[in-house]
Design a protein around this motif. Structure first.
Motif, short mmCIF file in Angstrom:
data_model
loop_
_atom_site.label_atom_id
_atom_site.label_comp_id
_atom_site.label_asym_id
_atom_site.label_seq_id
_atom_site.Cartn_x
_atom_site.Cartn_y
_atom_site.Cartn_z
N UNK A 8 35.36 38.87 30.44
CA UNK A 8 34.85 38.06 29.75
C UNK A 8 36.18 36.94 29.25
N UNK A 9 37.28 37.21 29.68
CA UNK A 9 38.38 36.35 29.22
C UNK A 9 38.62 35.51 30.33
N UNK A 10 38.94 34.25 30.05
CA UNK A 10 38.91 33.19 31.07
C UNK A 10 40.15 33.11 31.93
N UNK A 11 40.28 32.71 32.94
CA UNK A 11 41.48 32.79 33.96
C UNK A 11 42.88 32.41 33.07
N UNK A 12 42.63 31.24 32.36
CA UNK A 12 43.80 30.70 31.77
C UNK A 12 44.37 31.51 30.64
N UNK A 66 68.97 45.97 38.93
CA UNK A 66 67.54 46.08 39.84
C UNK A 66 66.70 44.71 39.34
N UNK A 67 66.13 44.36 40.64
CA UNK A 67 65.35 43.22 40.52
C UNK A 67 64.27 42.97 41.11
N UNK A 68 63.10 42.28 40.81
CA UNK A 68 61.79 42.42 41.53
C UNK A 68 61.22 40.84 41.29
N UNK A 69 60.50 40.58 42.31
CA UNK A 69 59.90 39.34 42.32
C UNK A 69 58.31 39.54 42.68
N UNK A 70 57.62 38.92 42.09
CA UNK A 70 56.00 39.13 42.42
C UNK A 70 55.15 38.03 41.73
N UNK A 71 54.02 37.97 42.07
CA UNK A 71 53.19 37.18 41.45
C UNK A 71 52.29 37.89 40.42
N UNK A 72 51.57 37.10 39.57
CA UNK A 72 50.65 37.78 38.68
C UNK A 72 49.76 38.52 39.28
N UNK A 73 49.40 39.84 39.17
CA UNK A 73 48.56 40.81 39.84
C UNK A 73 47.21 40.31 39.90
N UNK A 74 46.69 40.37 40.97
CA UNK A 74 45.36 39.72 41.14
C UNK A 74 44.50 40.73 40.49
N UNK A 75 44.77 41.91 40.62
CA UNK A 75 43.69 43.15 39.80
C UNK A 75 43.64 42.90 38.61
N UNK A 76 44.84 42.86 37.96
CA UNK A 76 45.01 42.61 36.56
C UNK A 76 44.13 41.40 36.08
N UNK A 77 44.30 40.53 36.79
CA UNK A 77 43.23 39.13 36.56
C UNK A 77 42.18 39.19 36.60
N UNK A 78 41.59 40.04 37.93
CA UNK A 78 40.08 40.15 37.92
C UNK A 78 39.55 40.95 36.64
#
Lengths: 435, 487
Positions: free
Chosen positions: B444-448, B426-438
């Motif tokens: 208070x954790x900066x984006x990087x 099995x394989x998946x491809x995605x980007x870093x989840x926006x909700x998790x980043x948000x």
């Protein structure tokens, strides 16, 4: 690709004869150009570095001196007995690649004509060949070199065609012949149509069916495409399908394989419009010495596309199944949602499955997944059934049934579904699993 | 050579990411540029090799020459200018090696300092961490620590050049038995010109008391590094082996074509971990190492096990498929990989699991991260042969894309010829989840940092397969490699 001149020569005399019988017009021009390409590239027999044909050796096909098949007056009942058929459908019959007007229905729901008729009237089909790249595929080039009697279906804007178009390509079993069926479908904006392609017949000796279909699905249009390959175990069948999807269009494909010595289905769907979707499913059941190669590709070239690829195989005897497929998501195709899967049930120690489901992704905001499995039925499931009093043979049969049924159940044309259930489910091996 | 400027990690221009980009000012002893039979003989003579070794090299060289440069593999999804094999220095040794240091004390102090700078203080490692280190600089193994302790356990761990002299019967028996000299273009080249590498033999029933480590470094300009590693775990033994690599920053590409062979006999286990951090090139894709490596293990005996763990963050191009041939019944193969590419890096990496024996099992977990304009491909093969009854394979490949100019690709080849097999991919491809980043940013954790946390979590399953110190370093590597990928 290695060119092998000696093996191509046997097509040239038939080609000269075909060209000579025609006055020069658009069709002879297309054929002439295709033959030039074919002479240049030949058939894809190279074994090294030939990723598209990695697991299928076409040398047995390339070696044989196939002659262009002639027409034959096979009676209707013979054809009906081997092909899905319904009086409610628009049935169109080709025998050995030649149109049989006497056996075919006409339709007032869409514009249907054969290439031969259009050749007579000298009306070219503008987009014919525009979806295929003959310089990349020797079989498609060969098919185009012998354009003669193909079918052209055009559905006008907004028209919902009710009765499925049943295209029957029957091969009468003449040994050593080749036919080149050609299908062109264009569904204009907002229309819908169901097309069934049947490849049936064949005899006790080798023959080749080399088909090409092109399908244009216009904006908001829907095409449901069914393909059945159920020829004798001595035939070779190479199919090449190219589909182009416009904005908001829908393309559903169901492909079934049951018979041929070597079968190959190369389907490529180009998602060329936004919010277009395709659902490609297939079921292959191979036994004896059969070899089936499904090469199914999806090219997401526009954003917001959805694709689902779902193929299942049951392998018995000394057969071999190949699944190759690529989902390509281009940089522009953001918000693509794509799922690809290939599942195989291996019933015999001498069968082999080779699966290569690839993903090539250049856009970041996408959801893509793929999976592949191969193996026997689940021992726990079998144990559960036996613990409920179902004997081993019935249990294993039920499981194989269920496995195949998943794809057949999704056939929406009821008469066709009945036919497939009959054709597939009754012929499945009653395999006793040993655990 | 002596004219070269030393670039310290502080003055490393814009590549703050690559702190290993300095070079040492060590006099070296080079072979002339180019490749011909004389060079092969030169290398062999330098190593004072017996005739059989030279013959093997020459056989490989004649095979390499015969197949021609067109035979270099083209199927990988990587693009690069053709390599001029005549423009490479095939042998480069720090000069002080001629004086053959008997112990660490006699090693050129500049070398010791060099390794200190790399974070491999040989002396300290010796005392503190209990890791035996074999350091390979350019083409030559310069120091091996912890010999006494290993000797006591009966473990042989030494440069392969030394093994050729001291243990010819072992080398002759196993060298080329997993990766024959005719295996592939780069392996053939390596067989002809390999300069050094590590050799390890663990006798029956011995559990190697410490982790073994080889540290590879390319120092010389225009030199290629062709090391060869051979590890043999005899019946019932266990060894864990680590490998780390760095190279200075160069405007030109450097070729690294190594071969690693592992042999695990009955009941033996080999754990092989790699932290690959060759210079990846600058942000415009200039320079960087071409890492074309053949790694293969043979799980020969019953119940044997080979486990590969790799963290690939460096190299301009990585072309590498650590594989396991599962010959013995009940043998186990594992492959855990994190491949991170940024800027113009390209990676085409994966594994091959060839199931031959009965009840063989393999697990493949591959995580790919692409950023910048980089291309990352997982390419793997799982073959279940007719006699491999009850073989099991599980494969999972996940890719993360950061930015819309990179690519992530998955190309599995699955070949099943036994009905009792169970194989799942099995394989998946995605980007870093926006909700998790948000969520993280909202705390208070900066984006990087948030990005790093998520990606670190994505790779955690692999890092935990690494020995502890290595896992820390891998985590750090991930952080520097990701710098500048967001925002």
């Amino acid at each position: 690709m290695v060119r092998n001149v000696a093996e191509l020569d046997h097509y040239s005399s038939d080609f000269q004869k075909l060209q000579g019988s025609n006055k020069d017009n658009w069709i002879t021009e297309i054929r002439g150009r295709a033959m030039e390409t074919f002479t240049d590239i030949g058939l894809p027999i190279a074994r090294k570095g030939n990723e598209k044909w990695k697991y299928t050796n076409v040398a047995p096909i390339a070696r044989l001196p196939f002659k262009l098949a002639g027409s034959s007056n096979t009676p209707i009942n013979v054809i009906k007995s081997v092909s899905p058929w319904s009086a409610d459908w628009t049935n169109v019959v080709f025998v050995n690649g030649h149109f049989r007007k006497d056996l075919s229905d006409s339709s007032d729901e869409l514009d249907m004509s054969t290439l031969a008729e259009l050749d007579q009237k000298d009306t070219p089909v503008d987009e014919l060949g525009s979806l295929i790249d003959i310089s990349d595929d020797g079989f498609a080039a060969l098919n185009t070199s012998f354009l003669q009697d193909g079918i052209v279906l055009r559905v006008e804007e907004g028209k919902k065609v009710k009765s499925p178009i049943n295209l029957v390509f029957y091969s009468d079993g003449t040994p050593g012949v080749v036919s080149h069926p050609r299908i062109f479908v264009k569904a204009d904006r907002g229309s819908s149509v169901s097309v069934i392609e049947n490849y049936v017949g064949g005899g006790g000796d080798y023959s080749l069916t080399n088909s090409v279909s092109e399908i244009f699905v216009g904006e908001d249009a829907e095409v449901n495409h069914y393909r059945l390959l159920s020829e004798s175990e001595h035939t070779f069948d190479v199919g090449y399908g190219r589909v182009n999807l416009s904005d908001n269009s829908v393309f559903n494909s169901r492909s079934f394989f049951k018979g041929a010595n070597i079968g190959r289905y190369d389907l490529n769907v180009l998602i060329d419009g936004e919010y277009a979707s395709c659902d490609l499913q297939g079921l292959y059941f191979t036994s004896g010495d059969q070899h089936m190669d499904n090469f199914i590709n999806i090219d997401h070239a526009q954003p917001h596309g959805t694709s689902n690829l779902f193929y299942k195989g049951i392998l018995d005897g000394k057969s071999r199944a190949v699944f190759g497929g690529t989902v390509l998501v281009r940089k522009i195709a953001q918000k693509t949602d794509s799922v690809q899967s290939d599942k195989n049930l291996i019933l015999s120690p001498d069968a082999e499955v080779d699966s290569k489901p690839a993903l090539f992704i250049y856009a970041d905001d996408v959801k893509c997944a793929h999976g592949a499995t191969a193996g026997n039925v689940d021992a726990d499931t079998l144990f559960y059934m036996r613990s409920r009093g179902i004997d081993l043979e019935t249990a294993s049969k039920l499981l194989i049934y269920g496995f195949a049924g998943e794809v057949i159940d999704k056939v929406e044309v009821s008469e066709l579904r009945d036919y497939l259930e009959e054709a597939f489910l009754t012929s499945l091996p009653s395999y006793r699993f040993e655990f | 050579m002596t004219e070269q400027k030393v670039i310290s990690r502080q003055t490393g221009v814009e590549e703050k990411q690559y702190k290993w980009g300095f070079e040492f000012d060590i006099e070296s002893d080079n072979a002339p540029r180019g490749l011909n039979e004389d060079i092969v003989r030169f290398i062999s003579a330098k190593k004072n090799e017996p005739d059989w070794m030279l013959e093997w090299r020459l056989k490989a060289f004649s095979h390499w020459k015969k197949q021609g440069e067109d035979a270099s593999p083209k199927w990988a999804k990587v693009k690069f200018e053709e390599i001029d094999f005549q423009d490479i220095i095939y042998y480069s040794a720090p000069k002080s090696k001629d004086d053959a240091p008997e112990s660490l004390d006699e090693v050129d102090p500049e070398l010791i300092e060099a390794f200190d700078k790399l974070g491999i203080p040989l002396e300290e490692q010796k005392k503190l961490t209990g890791v035996a280190v074999d350091a390979v600089l350019d083409s030559v193994s310069v120091a091996t620590t912890y010999q006494d302790m290993l000797e006591e356990a009966g473990v042989i761990f030494c440069p392969i050049s030394e093994a050729v002299q001291k243990y010819p019967e072992l080398v002759q028996k196993y060298l080329g038995s997993v990766v024959p000299y005719s295996d592939n273009f780069y392996a053939t080249l390596n067989s002809a010109v390999f300069s050094d590498g590590s050799f390890c033999y663990v006798p029956p029933g011995v559990r190697c008391p410490i982790e073994l480590m080889t540290y590879f470094r390319i120092n010389e300009v225009d030199s290629g590094q062709f090391e060869r590693t051979l590890i043999i775990a005899d019946e019932g033994s266990y060894v864990s082996y680590l490998e780390g690599c760095t190279a200075p920053m160069r405007k030109t590409h450097q070729l690294h074509a190594a071969v690693v062979e592992l042999v695990a006999l009955k009941d033996a286990e080999i754990k092989y971990s790699t932290l690959q951090n060759w210079y990846p090139g600058d942000k415009d894709g200039n320079g960087g190492v071409f890492n074309f490596v053949t790694k293969r293990g043979a799980a020969r005996g019953e119940n044997s096990k080979i486990s590969w763990t790799q963290v690939e963050t460096g190299s301009a191009i990585t072309w590498k498929y650590p594989s396991v041939i599962l010959q013995g019944d009940n043998s186990v193969g594992e492959f855990y990989s994190v491949a991170l590419v940024n800027n113009h890096q390209q990676a085409d990496t994966g594994t091959k699991m060839i199931h031959i024996g009965k009840n063989t099992r393999s697990t493949i977990i591959a995580k790919g991260i692409s950023a910048g304009k980089a291309e990352n491909t997982y390419r793997g093969q799982v073959s279940i042969l007719p006699n491999a009854d009850n073989a099991r394979n599980f494969t999972q490949c996940d890719s993360l894309l950061i930015g819309d100019e990179c690519g992530a690709h998955t190309v599995p080849y699955i070949e099943v010829r036994n009905p009792s097999a169970q194989m799942g991919h099995e394989a998946t491809t995605s980007k870093v989840n926006d909700d998790q980043l948000f969520y993280l940013q909202q705390r208070g954790i900066d984006l990087e940092e948030a990005n790093y946390m998520i990606i670190n979590g994505f790779c955690r399953g692999i890092f935990k397969e690494l020995p502890f110190e290595f896992a820390m370093e891998a985590s750090q590597l991930l952080r520097v490699s990701l710098e500048g990928t967001v925002g």
